[in-house]
Design an enzyme around this catalytic site. Structure first.
Site, PDB file in Angstrom:
ATOM      1  N   ARG A  43       0.828  -1.219   0.000  1.00 44.84           N
ATOM      2  CA  ARG A  43       0.000   0.000   0.000  1.00 44.84           C
ATOM      3  C   ARG A  43       0.855   1.258   0.000  1.00 44.84           C
ATOM      4  O   ARG A  43       0.600   2.188  -0.760  1.00 44.84           O
ATOM      5  CB  ARG A  43      -0.959  -0.001   1.192  1.00 44.84           C
ATOM      6  CG  ARG A  43      -2.042  -1.071   1.087  1.00 44.84           C
ATOM      7  CD  ARG A  43      -2.901  -1.128   2.338  1.00 44.84           C
ATOM      8  NE  ARG A  43      -2.052  -1.393   3.487  1.00 44.84           N
ATOM      9  CZ  ARG A  43      -2.348  -1.066   4.740  1.00 44.84           C
ATOM     10  NH1 ARG A  43      -3.474  -0.447   5.026  1.00 44.84           N
ATOM     11  NH2 ARG A  43      -1.532  -1.355   5.724  1.00 44.84           N
TER      12      ARG A  43
ATOM     13  N   ASN B 141      -6.069  -2.921   2.291  1.00 47.61           N
ATOM     14  CA  ASN B 141      -5.992  -4.366   2.478  1.00 47.61           C
ATOM     15  C   ASN B 141      -7.395  -4.927   2.652  1.00 47.61           C
ATOM     16  O   ASN B 141      -8.270  -4.262   3.214  1.00 47.61           O
ATOM     17  CB  ASN B 141      -5.181  -4.705   3.728  1.00 47.61           C
ATOM     18  CG  ASN B 141      -3.697  -4.531   3.536  1.00 47.61           C
ATOM     19  OD1 ASN B 141      -3.198  -4.486   2.428  1.00 47.61           O
ATOM     20  ND2 ASN B 141      -2.980  -4.438   4.637  1.00 47.61           N
TER      21      ASN B 141
END
Length: 90
Positions: free
Chosen positions: A19, A37
């Protein structure tokens, strides 16, 4: 012309700075959206911006950061939301 896509990235993509790295790459490419996520171990993202920049972000997601092991990337065309930044969520 603006384009938007929703991505689902599978493989070893959590716990490998995916990320954060995606946010850095998004900033470099000038795309907006978000990444997060999922409970099943996937990473999902919404990416929008110039056609070539979105395509470059999709291409980056097929490899991800060095410690990731991407198994697959599902790409679905999406509506442009007018996002002006790229956020790491969830």
């Amino acid at each position: 012309m603006s384009r938007a896509v929703d991505l689902t990235v599978t493989g070893r993509v959590q716990g490998v700075a995916f990320r954060h790295s995606a946010a850095v790459e998004a900033g470099r490419l000038g795309v907006a959206g978000w990444v997060r996520n999922e409970p099943d171990g996937a990473v999902v993202a919404h990416v929008e911006g110039a056609e070539d920049a979105v395509a470059a972000m999709v291409a980056w997601c097929r490899t991800g950061p060095p410690s990731a092991r991407v198994a697959g990337v599902e790409v679905v065309e999406a509506a442009v939301t007018g996002a002006s930044s790229f956020e790491v969520t969830g």
